[in-house]
Design a protein around this motif. Sequence first.
Motif, PDB file in Angstrom:
ATOM      1  N   UNK A  88       1.077  -1.220  -0.026  1.00 19.66           N
ATOM      2  CA  UNK A  88      -0.347  -0.063  -0.277  1.00 19.66           C
ATOM      3  C   UNK A  88       0.754   0.791  -0.270  1.00 19.66           C
ATOM      4  N   UNK A  89       1.965   1.161   0.898  1.00 16.30           N
ATOM      5  CA  UNK A  89       2.763   2.498   0.620  1.00 16.30           C
ATOM      6  C   UNK A  89       3.587   2.324   0.310  1.00 16.30           C
ATOM      7  N   UNK A  90       3.954   1.664  -0.972  1.00 24.07           N
ATOM      8  CA  UNK A  90       5.007   1.619  -2.040  1.00 24.07           C
ATOM      9  C   UNK A  90       4.233   1.829  -3.097  1.00 24.07           C
ATOM     10  N   UNK A  91       2.580   1.919  -3.370  1.00 22.49           N
ATOM     11  CA  UNK A  91       2.011   2.423  -4.202  1.00 22.49           C
ATOM     12  C   UNK A  91       1.674   3.356  -4.395  1.00 22.49           C
ATOM     13  N   UNK A  92       1.862   4.139  -3.120  1.00 23.41           N
ATOM     14  CA  UNK A  92       1.306   5.817  -2.446  1.00 23.41           C
ATOM     15  C   UNK A  92       3.051   6.852  -3.173  1.00 23.41           C
ATOM     16  N   UNK A  93       4.325   5.550  -2.193  1.00 17.73           N
ATOM     17  CA  UNK A  93       5.343   6.745  -2.133  1.00 17.73           C
ATOM     18  C   UNK A  93       5.706   6.926  -4.222  1.00 17.73           C
ATOM     19  N   UNK A  94       5.360   5.614  -5.195  1.00 22.01           N
ATOM     20  CA  UNK A  94       5.270   5.583  -6.339  1.00 22.01           C
ATOM     21  C   UNK A  94       4.317   6.762  -7.047  1.00 22.01           C
ATOM     22  N   UNK A  95       3.231   7.166  -6.456  1.00 26.53           N
ATOM     23  CA  UNK A  95       2.504   8.188  -6.646  1.00 26.53           C
ATOM     24  C   UNK A  95       2.826  10.093  -6.761  1.00 26.53           C
ATOM     25  N   UNK A  96       3.635   9.501  -5.356  1.00 26.05           N
ATOM     26  CA  UNK A  96       4.512  10.960  -4.909  1.00 26.05           C
ATOM     27  C   UNK A  96       5.572  10.889  -6.177  1.00 26.05           C
TER      28      UNK A  96
END
Length: 203
Positions: A88-96
């Motif tokens: 979940x955090x991987x997806x968030x950090x990639x978007x950021x």
Amino acid sequence: MPGRKQFDVGGALDQAMRVFWQRGYGDTSLDALGSATGLGRGSLYGTFGTKDALFRQCLARYVSVYGVQYEQALTAHPGDPVRAVEAFFDVILKRIADPSVPVGCLIAQSAAQSPTLREESSTVVRGLLDVQRQRVRTALADSPADAQTLDELATFVVAVNQSLAVLSRAGTSDAELRSVARIACTTVADTLARAASKHAAQD
């Protein structure tokens, strides 16, 4: 109809979404929306309704893109809630880190401005945060931890997600953001491990 101007409604919605994402609802003017979409006020109103209605459509558009990615990440590791949160955090950090989109998160940006939103839009934003929390809570469910602990962890994970968005808008480096996410995952792992040990001791 002959002579009627044609345009890509989906493309215009994407451009409007980026304006709200970058500026926030309060600082997004109809002129800015018109400039981004290439539409005059009449076309904006005729196609999307009021600014508030357009904003809610942009929220839905945002969720249709990123909500699906969150759902996939959180459900890709059944039986391993810690790995699900990491994904979940991987997806968030990639978007950021994606330079092609505005910094931060449209939902976080909108939540911060909730007092200035119309009631219907504010309700939608709160609902989106609730959906995100429920998704995380479901991913954590395969754990011996009690319901209250899992509820608190789900709220914690969503809070960290929103914090990452705010920090990114303030210019926090990718390395620092990843450190925050890593510590959050460690907190989740440690909390679940303690719950498992307690559960085993009671058996």
